[in-house]
Design a protein around this motif. Structure first.
Motif, PDB file in Angstrom:
ATOM      1  N   GLN A   1      34.421  45.706  41.392  1.00  0.00           N
ATOM      2  CA  GLN A   1      35.012  44.834  40.384  1.00  0.00           C
ATOM      3  C   GLN A   1      36.425  45.282  40.034  1.00  0.00           C
ATOM      4  O   GLN A   1      37.336  44.463  39.872  1.00  0.00           O
ATOM      5  N   LYS A   2      36.637  46.600  39.946  1.00  0.00           N
ATOM      6  CA  LYS A   2      37.961  47.123  39.635  1.00  0.00           C
ATOM      7  C   LYS A   2      38.965  46.805  40.753  1.00  0.00           C
ATOM      8  O   LYS A   2      40.121  46.462  40.497  1.00  0.00           O
ATOM      9  N   ILE A   3      38.509  46.911  42.012  1.00  0.00           N
ATOM     10  CA  ILE A   3      39.390  46.603  43.144  1.00  0.00           C
ATOM     11  C   ILE A   3      39.783  45.131  43.119  1.00  0.00           C
ATOM     12  O   ILE A   3      40.960  44.772  43.292  1.00  0.00           O
ATOM     13  N   LYS A   4      38.809  44.254  42.902  1.00  0.00           N
ATOM     14  CA  LYS A   4      39.091  42.820  42.858  1.00  0.00           C
ATOM     15  C   LYS A   4      40.049  42.479  41.720  1.00  0.00           C
ATOM     16  O   LYS A   4      40.954  41.653  41.873  1.00  0.00           O
ATOM     17  N   THR A   5      39.864  43.123  40.577  1.00  0.00           N
ATOM     18  CA  THR A   5      40.736  42.858  39.430  1.00  0.00           C
ATOM     19  C   THR A   5      42.162  43.315  39.709  1.00  0.00           C
ATOM     20  O   THR A   5      43.128  42.596  39.430  1.00  0.00           O
TER      21      THR A   5
END
Length: 756
Positions: free
Chosen positions: A745-749
């Motif tokens: 989720q952090k990478i996508k954000t």
């Protein structure tokens, strides 16, 4: 979560998830009742001891995929009653009793396919799953239960055959050492009396003692092999065996395959490899019309009709399942001298180390011809390999093949691989999912330690279920094709050159004062990456369970126990892997993940704090090929991270692990890194294989990009318990599940692709 994550016994993992292709011969492993049990549906409770005399004779049914010529008498006849002499008071009624014929049921291809699919997910389905499957396939629950029991028994037997091959290899090694010691003692003994000369009494006595130890080890290995094969009980020998001469062929073990391979004579094998070598040379050098270059992708495409005409190929299926053909050719220059490169192909251990991300396991099954000279010119050997992608979502490819090495001229060598039908028939053709048509490489020696390599990869593979996001890269032949092999070979050779270099510029080796320290760090990083590749794929080494995360990502979890490997923490280790598609270029994704200045945007271990680079060691000409040591600081504690980033024309990786600061400081000074326990995490990044086209035409170069998205695989490993006997807990699975979900989720954000 609907998944039983209790820690399975080691024996269950070995028995049920062993690779089906790892067998040396189909004939001869099972005796009598054991052979029948692999082919028949047996009662629950008899699994693993199907040849026992106390087996109950109840309804016996044959599943279509396991049915063969070998059947025990119990499969042909029906004994009424629950007891041995039921209804026969004098005990002699068995001989006169009319026996009823069993009704055999052959499963359809669709039924077998559905049961195989469930077996891969759950080899021990519960009652509810069996009931559901029986309704779906129109079978009785009892038939479904028997089929799964048969499949487990079959895979267990195949694993035992593979163990036999490993024992044979070890025994051959011991025999060679034994011979060497005998030669040494013979040279140092008096030719007249046979005793050691006085000047070397002590050394000869030591050698004799060593020889006795080697003999004891050799006898022990033979005993193990006999016990594993089940041919002779421990303590017996072939000479006092009760096996009849008529059963000798059935009971042949791996020890018997010296003059031929599975009944295929050496002369016939040599004919095949010479024909294959001629085909490889034509495939490597021919142009149009055999190879046609694609206008859109620039890659060479095999004109299959022309290939069939050129090489008089039999295009019929011969009863085999429908297979897809993958053919590719690639040319590249590698920085390595020719003798070393040839040796790395003929030594199976060096071959695996050269392609760690592609070969999950390999073995030399038999040496047909040892070859001549140090470079083994003319060597022929039967080999096995399990090929993988760095994701558990794509099935591995298991292939048996003959490898032949030949010197074509003073500066040119060729290595050809080809699968042989006769070998596959004896292994069990139903288990052979992939075959090699003549494939390999032509190696030409260039100046200054360089070699030109023309690689041809020609595979014939049974079609399998591939997840949607991987279909383009697998079906196009990129995943297992020549481009991937060449790119990996170039990267590994370049890494070796930088490892051995003594004149590395300071800017490419910042933070490390000595050459010994540089080598120690690079060696540790390489071991870390190898461990990452072993833990990641769909190899039969692992038993993957599917877990759905809260964010909907498909996560696979596997556990293992480390009992004595000092390279990893001791105890129970759980590995979680997830593969996703992201709508961004793989180059952008790779640069983002390896950049220490942006690490705090996705790395949970950094706790959001700043990351400082302590050392940066180049291991290739591309700036993305580097090993770095990074320090993270937070309010609670500080931590060091060792990171190895790799990139080539096909694939990129970022592998990292938390390391002990004191231990790492000693490695930086040049101390041995083999005792450093390390548990790697990381990412594998691939282009998605889709050729995208711009929506508008413009003269601006930045608008002409045709790069598609990326296939990102993320893997985390955690030590759940320091006791190897502990069981895997649901809490540890949920913990590693949360880590992966949060990191994704952090990478996508950060990359603004939440909807990808």
């Amino acid at each position: 979560m609907g998944v039983d994550m209790s820690n399975p016994p080691a024996s269950r993992t070995k028995d049920y998830f062993a690779s089906p292709a790892l067998s040396l011969s189909l004939a001869g492993i099972f005796r009598d009742g054991a052979a029948a049990a692999a082919n028949m549906e047996v009662e629950e409770g008899d699994e693993g001891s199907v040849g026992g005399a106390g087996r109950r004779e109840e309804t016996v049914e044959i599943s279509s995929e396991n049915s063969g010529h070998a059947r025990s008498r119990s499969a042909e006849e029906d004994f009424d009653g629950d007891g041995e002499n039921d209804g026969d008071e004098d005990g002699d009624g068995d001989k006169n009793k009319k026996k009823k014929r069993k009704k055999y049921h052959r499963h359809t291809a669709e039924q077998i396919r559905e049961m195989e699919a469930l077996f891969k997910e759950s080899p021990h389905p519960d009652e509810k799953q069996r009931q559901q499957l029986s309704k779906q396939l129109g079978l009785a629950p009892r038939q479904v239960k028997f089929w799964f029991q048969n499949r487990r028994t079959q895979i267990k037997a195949i694993q035992e055959r593979h163990e036999n091959s490993l024992l044979k290899t070890e025994m051959d090694k011991l025999r060679d050492e034994n011979k060497s010691l005998r030669e040494t003692i013979k040279k140092s003994a008096c030719p007249n009396c046979g005793f050691a000369t006085s000047s070397r009494d002590s050394s000869v006595a030591t050698e004799e003692q060593q020889l006795r130890i080697e003999n004891a080890r050799l006898k022990s290995e033979i005993e193990k092999l006999r016990a594993a094969v089940g041919k002779y009980p421990p303590g017996t020998s072939p000479t006092n065996s009760s096996c009849s001469a008529g059963n000798d062929q059935e009971n042949r073990s791996s020890l018997d395959f010296y003059t031929g391979i599975f009944g295929l004579e050496k002369t016939r094998i040599m004919e095949i490899v010479h024909q294959s070598m001629e085909e490889l040379k034509k495939m490597a050098t021919a142009g149009n019309p055999l190879w046609v270059r694609s206008v859109e992708t620039g890659r060479e495409i095999l004109n299959y009709d022309e290939y069939v005409r050129e090489f008089s190929v039999d295009n019929s299926s011969n009863g085999r399942p429908k297979r897809s053909i993958e053919a590719s050719r690639e040319t590249g220059v590698v920085f390595v001298d020719l003798p070393r490169l040839v040796q790395s192909f003929m030594d199976v251990n060096q071959w695996v180390e050269m392609f760690p991300c592609m070969i999950s396991k390999a073995a030399t099954v038999a040496v047909i011809s040892p070859g001549e000279g140090p470079n083994k010119n003319g060597a022929v050997q039967l080999m096995f390999a399990e090929l993988q992608m760095l994701t558990p979502m794509v099935p591995t490819r298991e292939v048996y093949f003959i490898r032949y090495c030949n010197q074509l001229s003073a500066d040119q060598w060729a290595i050809v691989d080809v699968s042989v039908d006769k070998v596959e028939e004896n292994i069990d053709a139903s288990l052979v999912k992939c075959r090699k048509r003549p494939s390999g490489c032509i190696i030409e020696d260039k100046s200054n330690g360089h070699c030109k390599v023309i690689w041809v990869e020609h595979l014939e593979c049974q079609k399998s279920i591939i997840p949607t996001m991987y279909r383009a890269i697998v079906n196009s032949g990129l995943a297992f094709g020549a481009r991937h092999w060449i790119a990996t070979l170039q990267q590994q050779c370049e890494r070796l050159v930088f490892f051995m270099a003594t004149n590395v510029p300071t800017k490419d080796s910042s933070g490390v004062a000595t050459l010994a320290g540089r080598k120690s760090i690079l060696k540790l990083a390489q071991r870390m990456t190898w461990g990452f590749c072993r833990a990641l794929g769909a190899s039969s080494y692992h038993t993957w369970s599917k877990v759905l995360s809260k964010t909907g990502d498909d996560i696979r979890v596997a556990s293992r126990k480390n009992l004595n490997d000092p390279g990893e923490p001791l105890g129970v280790i759980v590995c979680a892997v997830s593969s996703v598609w992201l709508p961004i270029s793989h180059h952008i994704l790779f640069d983002f993940l390896r950049d220490e200045t942006r690490r705090n945007e996705w790395d949970i271990m950094s706790n959001g704090g700043p990351v400082q680079s302590i050392a940066n060691l180049a291991k290739g000409q591309d700036r993305g090929n580097a090993v770095t040591i990074q320090a993270t600081k937070s309010k609670e504690s500080s931590m060091w991270i060792l990171q190895d980033s790799c990139t080539n024309a096909y694939e990129s990786m970022v592998v990292y692990a938390a390391v002990d600061i004191t231990g790492m400081q000693s490695v930086m000074t040049g101390c041995d890194a083999s005792s450093i326990a390390i548990l790697p995490y990381g990412f594998s990044i691939l282009p998605d294989g889709l050729e995208s086209r711009p929506l508008v035409i413009t003269s601006q170069p930045e608008e002409k990009s045709t790069e598609g998205g990326s296939l990102l695989t993320i893997a985390f490993q955690i030590l759940t318990n320091t006791s190897p006997t502990a069981k895997l807990t649901l809490e540890s699975v949920e913990s590693v599940n949360s880590i992966i979900s949060c990191t994704l989720q952090k990478i996508k954000t950060s990359l603004q692709c939440e909807d990808g």
